[in-house]
Design an enzyme around this catalytic site. Structure first.
Site, PDB file in Angstrom:
ATOM      1  N   ASP A   8      50.445  30.366  79.602  1.00 11.15           N
ATOM      2  CA  ASP A   8      51.970  30.221  79.751  1.00 11.15           C
ATOM      3  C   ASP A   8      52.092  28.535  79.511  1.00 11.15           C
ATOM      4  OD1 ASP A   8      50.859  28.439  81.984  1.00 11.15           O
ATOM      5  OD2 ASP A   8      51.901  29.779  83.389  1.00 11.15           O
ATOM      6  N   CYS A  65      46.801  29.533  82.686  1.00  6.27           N
ATOM      7  CA  CYS A  65      47.983  28.857  83.185  1.00  6.27           C
ATOM      8  C   CYS A  65      47.814  27.940  84.173  1.00  6.27           C
ATOM      9  CB  CYS A  65      48.440  30.120  83.863  1.00  6.27           C
ATOM     10  SG  CYS A  65      47.744  30.942  85.380  1.00  6.27           S
ATOM     11  N   THR A  67      46.739  27.487  87.263  1.00  8.18           N
ATOM     12  CA  THR A  67      45.434  27.863  88.107  1.00  8.18           C
ATOM     13  C   THR A  67      44.488  28.771  87.453  1.00  8.18           C
ATOM     14  OG1 THR A  67      46.725  29.403  89.280  1.00  8.18           O
ATOM     15  CG2 THR A  67      46.833  27.256  90.395  1.00  8.18           C
ATOM     16  N   HIS A  98      26.585  39.565  85.684  1.00  7.00           N
ATOM     17  CA  HIS A  98      26.591  40.436  86.528  1.00  7.00           C
ATOM     18  C   HIS A  98      27.833  41.192  86.517  1.00  7.00           C
ATOM     19  CE1 HIS A  98      23.253  38.349  89.623  1.00  7.00           C
ATOM     20  NE2 HIS A  98      23.118  38.570  88.100  1.00  7.00           N
ATOM     21  N   HIS A 133      23.732  46.273  87.679  1.00  5.60           N
ATOM     22  CA  HIS A 133      25.114  45.671  87.659  1.00  5.60           C
ATOM     23  C   HIS A 133      25.689  46.566  86.908  1.00  5.60           C
ATOM     24  CE1 HIS A 133      23.345  41.861  89.342  1.00  5.60           C
ATOM     25  NE2 HIS A 133      22.585  41.975  88.277  1.00  5.60           N
TER      26      HIS A 133
HETATM   27  C1  RB5 Z   1      53.678  27.646  86.423  1.00  9.78           C
HETATM   28  O1  RB5 Z   1      54.200  26.862  87.149  1.00  9.78           O
HETATM   29  C2  RB5 Z   1      52.421  28.484  87.317  1.00  9.78           C
HETATM   30  O2  RB5 Z   1      52.979  28.907  88.420  1.00  9.78           O
HETATM   31  C3  RB5 Z   1      51.607  29.008  86.622  1.00  9.78           C
HETATM   32  O3  RB5 Z   1      51.180  28.488  85.535  1.00  9.78           O
HETATM   33  C4  RB5 Z   1      50.229  29.563  87.433  1.00  9.78           C
HETATM   34  O4  RB5 Z   1      49.684  28.636  87.924  1.00  9.78           O
HETATM   35  C5  RB5 Z   1      50.379  30.739  88.130  1.00  9.78           C
HETATM   36  O5  RB5 Z   1      49.315  31.303  88.889  1.00  9.78           O
END
Ligand code: RB5
Length: 145
Positions: A8, A65, A67, A98, A133
């Site tokens: 994203d 993204c 996180t 695994h 596994h």
């Molecule tokens: C976008 O701001 C953020 O929410 C997205 O990149 C991500 O971290 C969502 O899990």
């Protein structure tokens, strides 16, 4: 090996770095976007990339993204996809050995460029060990949504 990349807007800059890293290592890359820093919904990008793996068009995939969490949640809804969120190389290696992960996800707001490349090197160097596994991974595949 053909690898699909999806991200994203939060992962857009880091994606360019890691795509170049893997191209230098000889991987073939399919980039399903996003292609600009404009805001885009991570579930759409996660699904788009995951479908390439589920269909067999790409062997593995990389998701980025903010996180790594949201985009991996979306990808894991696609049957046959096992996306692992990893913020360090050890988990990336074990997700292959695994869990037979076929997609890896990380957060551009969590890991820097060097660490992201190390995570990918660990992921793509490791092999699934099979054996006990394999039976466990099979159990995951049989969980009904
Ligand atoms: C976008 O701001 C953020 O929410 C997205 O990149 C991500 O971290 C969502 O899990």
């Amino acid at each position: 090996m053909k690898i699909v990349f999806g991200c994203d807007h939060a992962g857009f800059v880091l994606k360019k770095v890691v795509v170049n890293h893997l191209i230098e290592k000889g991987f073939e890359v399919v980039d399903v976007g996003c292609y600009t820093p404009e805001q885009v919904d991570y579930p759409r990008m996660g699904e788009k990339a995951a479908r390439k793996v589920a269909s067999g068009e790409c062997e593995m995939g990389v998701l980025i993204c903010g996180t790594g969490i949201g985009i991996s949640m979306a990808a894991n809804r696609v049957r046959g996809v096992r996306a692992a969120v990893c913020s360090e190389p050890y988990s990336a290696e074990l997700s292959r050995r695994h869990n037979n992960a076929n997609m890896i996800a990380f957060g551009a707001r969590v890991v820097g460029e060097g660490l992201a490349c190390s995570i990918l090197d660990a992921f793509f160097s490791a092999q699934f060990e099979g054996g006990r596994h394999a039976a466990r991974v099979e159990l995951i595949e049989h969980i009904e949504p």
